[in-house]
Design a protein around this motif. Structure first.
Motif, PDB file in Angstrom:
ATOM      1  N   TRP B 474       0.829  -1.194   0.000  1.00 26.96           N
ATOM      2  CA  TRP B 474       0.000   0.000   0.000  1.00 26.96           C
ATOM      3  C   TRP B 474       0.866   1.247   0.000  1.00 26.96           C
ATOM      4  O   TRP B 474       1.942   1.273   0.602  1.00 26.96           O
ATOM      5  N   GLY B 475       0.365   2.265  -0.682  1.00 23.59           N
ATOM      6  CA  GLY B 475       1.095   3.529  -0.746  1.00 23.59           C
ATOM      7  C   GLY B 475       2.341   3.456  -1.603  1.00 23.59           C
ATOM      8  O   GLY B 475       3.170   4.354  -1.572  1.00 23.59           O
ATOM      9  N   GLY B 476       2.478   2.367  -2.379  1.00 22.77           N
ATOM     10  CA  GLY B 476       3.652   2.252  -3.231  1.00 22.77           C
ATOM     11  C   GLY B 476       4.939   2.056  -2.463  1.00 22.77           C
ATOM     12  O   GLY B 476       6.025   2.319  -2.983  1.00 22.77           O
ATOM     13  N   GLN B 477       4.839   1.571  -1.215  1.00 17.69           N
ATOM     14  CA  GLN B 477       6.057   1.396  -0.429  1.00 17.69           C
ATOM     15  C   GLN B 477       6.916   0.258  -0.955  1.00 17.69           C
ATOM     16  O   GLN B 477       8.098   0.189  -0.646  1.00 17.69           O
ATOM     17  N   CYS B 478       6.317  -0.662  -1.674  1.00 17.99           N
ATOM     18  CA  CYS B 478       7.083  -1.695  -2.355  1.00 17.99           C
ATOM     19  C   CYS B 478       6.141  -2.330  -3.370  1.00 17.99           C
ATOM     20  O   CYS B 478       4.937  -2.065  -3.374  1.00 17.99           O
TER      21      CYS B 478
END
Lengths: 481, 555
Positions: B474-478
């Motif tokens: 989520w949130g482009g964290q990985c």
């Protein structure tokens, strides 16, 4: 506007005005906005029976923003006030402003001239005086408490005073002075398997009791010894104010109108509906909950104007009732989006009051425990982070006091948990709510989208109650102590 | 998508965009930039550069004099020991306004601090208005405070000895960013953004902050060091599927000590396009949650480096180990030293060294106590053999050092984010040793029947003791992918990966070779009030026995 108190720990209004006028007189730009901020701070940290470090001094920052014609503004930061530095800075900015950067920009213009600001009372002489005395009076209390109890610990004592002045060439002058303070103590059992924490934050240092704070932290560490593992899962929890503050501060970006209406990125946004873009007017939380922001909040408050860093001008901000009886009533508007939408500026201050409605009975934490057949008391959290903006989902780990409740009583300490839950769900599963107070937060990493200029200690006040929540999602055990 | 399965990251591919195409869109002025060893001047390039707008004063001689004044005042006031730091900084931040025009901010600042030790107690004072009187008064006040604290405490601080050093050093660079016109830098950012947008459905976000700092440190022992740092802090990310959070970093545009040559690599535009294409390929993969359970996990080099920088590095900082940070940043799962040092607690595949090599954001010739940083083996084949120390924390390892036949001294990791912030222990740059034998990403994944591949993690959540870790897509964290029988078959969405730190690193089964190494530079917070410290790491890909996968629902 706040009158100058008789204190010399930070520069007075006149002294800051003098610097500002000198800069304005040198500017050749069409518009010039200057923010001056002088901060004095004294921090003392205690550990291992001694003062571990102190961190005291004062800093001056000057941020200048200029714009000419329809070009994009340019900004410069300096922190020197000798004539040579001021002249160089304005000469450089005058040149930089003339550089033709790209195509002209159609900028909305904020209202010109002097503004009227909400009267606030953020300064306390007792706190300003404590900048030189807080360590001397508090350190012995903390060290003696650890020594007497034979419970090791570490403490933080921080005191701050600040003057802020924003001025523009059109006559706008915004000035405010504020003080703030915080004391927090972390204690741990000799076997290092349990810890406790307590803290108090207040603009008035005379209300802070370091000895009491130390005693609370030490007591929690003692009571937390020999924790057992309990199965994670969805449970009824009682969250202290400390834990509630750590969760609720991540609500702030959701109230931003631009993020909600334009990017549809917050939990208050409505997606896939052509008739509305946000949930204003809808029931979003339990009917027992109100939320608001108010620069003049007697328990905390904040500067009653926007700032050059975040909002480009010191426009007045005012109190906003965000949630009433669980219904979303309003969002916060930046200056430019507010002008576009015809809404008054209401800076998202990253400070929030969460409280029960007037008719809701308030319970103490002890009352909540007594009414709990089975649940977990959670004193504080660690590393709370929002992992999904659309749902507000957060994760973190419990710490400093986690206890199993059975039959209305604390039965035993338990090992810590990781949680994954959202305040947008939690605040619809309220069982009980307590008295709202300003709450210390201690060490806390910045939240997503939290403006950099607000990262610094002290953080703006979070004024929250303890909460009893059902079906709180504890997803796994956590070994951390 | 032309292939049945996506390639692993960084496999060779051609983008079809030539350097000529890039230069024609970036502006004619850029074609005049020479890539070489000489420093380009504003006159040669044309246009106004930041160097025209920053006030380079006072001169270094004046800074030395002020250091001497402060040290003298501290000694006269009765300090057992004192150190003084003064810094002069210039800053330039260039980004692109949503309208497409450049946005610029310049800054210049001066700061100083005095740390005094009296009767075993420290005090630290800082300021920014430099004058003989102000530094003298600050030094006297610091000594007075320390004297007062000494009476209040029941224990005393001690400092490990350190040799006296004197020297001047500057970080190497080729092109001075303060001499490159601001409009040219904005054009460069715009060209990179345009390159990303050449891939349909993709985009990019680019900005850069430059910081030039001259930092003078002097100690009452007689040390005097002058260091000049030039730090580049670019933000460079391409995205595909904004809602689905596929954000990929641009290789080589990592925060480090470097000049404008960072943006002058001839194939930078092609790199951006390739990365955007890769992001698009991964965004197009079918994505769904994975069943909860325990799975083997492969971390790419960036994800390994992020985990090292945010979990292992802080866990090895001696002040956290000693609980000095208990009321602030936290403690350490690798404590107490008596139970940790020399024990086979972690995987024998794991070896980590720390250094402060000059290319990294944390790089320095001397630390903030004028100690020469040592390349320090911290973990050797799964055994912790040392910690990151400063002069105040090194004595706690006296017994271990003596047993190893080593002197008791700081290994040079005293750091502060700015000179007006207290000295604390930092991590420097961590390097996880790669495999000496051939081991590509494909090799690591080959025998995985069903497991998780993690790419481009730039954050890992933990806890106050660094005892656990938690990743999410989520949130482009990985970016998370499912590997089945050695191949990537789908993206994994709405999923968390959590682990217990010591168990996780104990289960490291294999590391990739040097081809899989990736650097990161992350800002980590330390202390209360907190300060930003750079945390650098360079790591190969890693194959872990297992981690727990949990489902995340938006409820």
């Amino acid at each position: 506007m706040h009158a100058d108190p008789s204190s010399s720990v930070v520069l007075s209004r006149d002294a800051l005005l003098d610097i500002g006028h000198r800069l304005l007189s040198l500017s050749t730009a069409d518009t010039t906005c200057i923010e001056l901020q002088h901060t004095a701070r004294a921090v003392t940290r205690v550990s291992h029976d001694r003062v571990l470090t102190s961190d005291s001094g004062d800093t001056l920052s000057i941020l200048i923003r200029t714009m000419s014609g329809a070009q994009l503004p340019v900004r410069m930061q300096i922190n020197q006030i000798d004539e040579s530095s001021l002249q160089f800075a304005m000469r450089a900015l005058n040149e930089l402003t003339k550089v033709q950067f790209g195509a002209p920009v159609d900028y909305l213009r904020v209202p010109d001239g002097p503004q009227h600001y909400l009267p606030v009372s953020l300064w306390h002489d007792t706190t300003a005086a404590a900048i030189t005395t807080s360590g001397d009076t508090s350190v012995p209390l903390l060290i003696d408490a650890f020594h007497t109890s034979n419970i090791p610990g570490a403490g933080f004592i921080g005191v701050m005073a600040r003057s802020t002045l924003v001025m523009q060439e059109d006559g706008l002058i915004a000035f405010n002075q504020e003080t703030d303070s915080e004391c927090s103590v972390s204690a741990w059992s000799p076997d290092r398997r349990a810890s406790g924490w307590s803290g108090h934050a207040a603009r008035d240092w005379s209300t802070v009791r370091p000895g009491t704070i130390a005693a609370e932290a030490i007591e929690l560490a003692k009571r937390g010894m020999n924790p057992v593992a309990v199965e994670p899962g969805r449970r009824t929890v009682i969250l202290s104010r400390f834990a509630v503050a750590q969760i609720m501060r991540h609500l702030s970006p959701h109230f931003d109108a631009y993020q909600t209406n334009v990017y549809a990125s917050t939990a208050f946004a409505v997606r896939g509906d052509t008739t509305r873009v946000n949930k204003v007017g809808r029931q979003v939380f339990d009917p027992t909950v109100n939320m608001s922001i108010d620069p003049a909040d007697p328990l905390g408050g904040f500067i009653p104007f926007g700032d050059v860093t975040g909002d480009w001008a010191a426009m007045p901000t005012h109190a906003v009732s965000l949630v009433e009886r669980g219904v979303l009533r309003d969002l916060t508007y930046s200056i430019y989006y507010g002008l576009e939408e015809g809404k008054p500026f209401s800076q998202n201050p990253w400070a929030l009051r969460v409280e029960a409605t007037a008719e809701t009975p308030l319970l103490t934490v002890d009352d909540m425990i007594a009414r709990c057949d089975e649940g977990i008391y959670i004193h504080r959290l660690s590393d709370v982070a929002e992992i999904d903006r659309a749902s507000g989902m957060q994760t973190g780990v419990t710490r400093d006091g986690c206890f199993l409740i059975k039959g209305g009583k604390i039965e035993r300490p338990v090992k810590n948990f990781r949680f994954i839950d959202s305040p947008f769900g939690m605040l619809n599963r309220i069982v009980a709510i307590g008295k709202t107070e300003r709450t210390a937060m201690g060490y806390m990493e910045p939240a997503n989208d939290e403006p950099a200029y607000l990262w610094q200690w002290p953080r703006r006040p979070m004024i929250v109650p303890p909460l009893m929540i059902r079906d709180f999602n504890l997803t796994a055990l956590a070994d951390a102590v | 998508m032309t292939m049945a399965f996506p390639r692993f990251p960084d496999s060779p591919s051609s983008s079809g965009v030539t350097r000529r195409d890039f230069l024609s869109t970036a502006g004619a002025a850029l074609s005049g930039l020479a890539i070489g060893s000489r420093v380009l001047s504003a006159k040669q390039i044309g246009g106004r550069s930041a160097s025209d707008f920053v006030h380079v004063t006072p001169a270094s001689d004046r800074l030395y004099a002020l250091v001497a004044t402060a040290l003298s005042a501290a000694k006269d006031a009765g300090a057992t020991y004192a150190d003084v730091r003064i810094a002069r900084q210039h800053m330039l931040f260039v980004s692109l306004h949503p309208s497409g025009g450049p946005s610029a901010e310049v800054g210049t600042s001066l700061e100083y601090s005095v740390r005094a030790l009296v009767d075993g107690a420290f005090a630290f004072r800082y300021g920014n208005l430099l004058s003989d009187d102000s530094v003298r008064q600050t030094a006297r006040t610091a000594v007075g405070q320390a004297r007062g604290f000494a009476k209040l405490g029941r224990a005393k601080a001690e400092l490990a000895p350190a040799p006296v050093v004197r020297g001047v050093w500057s970080a190497p660079y080729t092109v001075d960013p303060f001499a490159v016109p601001i409009v040219e830098q904005a054009s460069m950012l715009g060209a990179l953004s345009a390159a990303a947008q050449r891939v349909e459905g993709a985009g990019g976000r680019f900005s850069v902050a430059w910081r030039h700092e001259t930092r003078v440190c002097g100690t009452s022992d007689g040390s005097l060091t002058t260091q000049t740092f030039l730090r580049a802090d670019p933000y460079a990310s391409v995205f595909a599927d904004w809602v689905g959070n596929v954000f990929f970093p641009v290789p080589d545009l990592v925060s480090r000590q470097a000049g404008y040559e960072l943006f002058l690599a001839p194939d930078l535009a092609e790199t951006v396009v390739r990365r955007a294409e890769e992001a698009k390929r991964f965004a197009a993969l079918p994505g769904k949650p994975l069943d909860v359970g325990r799975y083997p996990v492969i971390l790419d080099g960036q994800s390994m480096a992020t985990t090292a920088a945010l979990l292992l590095g802080p866990a090895l900082q001696m002040d956290r180990v000693l609980r000095y940070e208990a009321a602030a940043t936290g403690t350490s799962i690798l404590a107490p030293p008596d139970e940790i040092l020399g024990q086979p607690l972690l995987s024998p595949k794991l070896s980590i060294t720390a250094d402060r090599s000059v290319r990294n954001m944390s790089g320095a010739q001397w630390d903030d106590e004028c100690v020469v940083p040592e390349t320090t083996p911290l973990i050797v084949q799964g055994r912790v053999v040392d910690y990151l120390t400063d002069r105040q924390t090194a004595p706690a390892l006296a017994r271990w050092y003596k047993a190893q036949g080593k002197p008791v001294r700081s290994n040079g990791y005293a750091m502060s984010g700015a000179v007006d912030r207290p000295i604390t222990v930092g991590s420097g740059a961590l390097t996880i040793a790669p495999s000496a034998s051939s081991a590509s990403m494909e090799d690591l994944c080959r025998d995985v029947k069903r497991g998780v591949l993690m790419l481009y993690a730039d954050a890992v959540r933990s806890d106050q003791q660094l005892a656990t870790g938690f990743f999410t897509d989520w949130g482009g964290q990985c970016t998370l992918c499912l590997i089945e029988n050695g191949r990537i078959t789908q993206r994994i969405k709405n999923t968390g990966v959590q682990f217990r730190t010591r168990e996780f690193w104990k289960g490291l089964l294999a590391v990739g070779d040097s081809r899989t190494m990736r650097p990161v530079s992350i800002r980590s917070l330390k202390g209360l009030p907190w300060q930003n410290l750079p945390a650098d790491a360079n790591a190969p890909a890693g194959y872990f026995q297992s981690a727990d996968v949990i489902s995340l629902t938006r409820g």
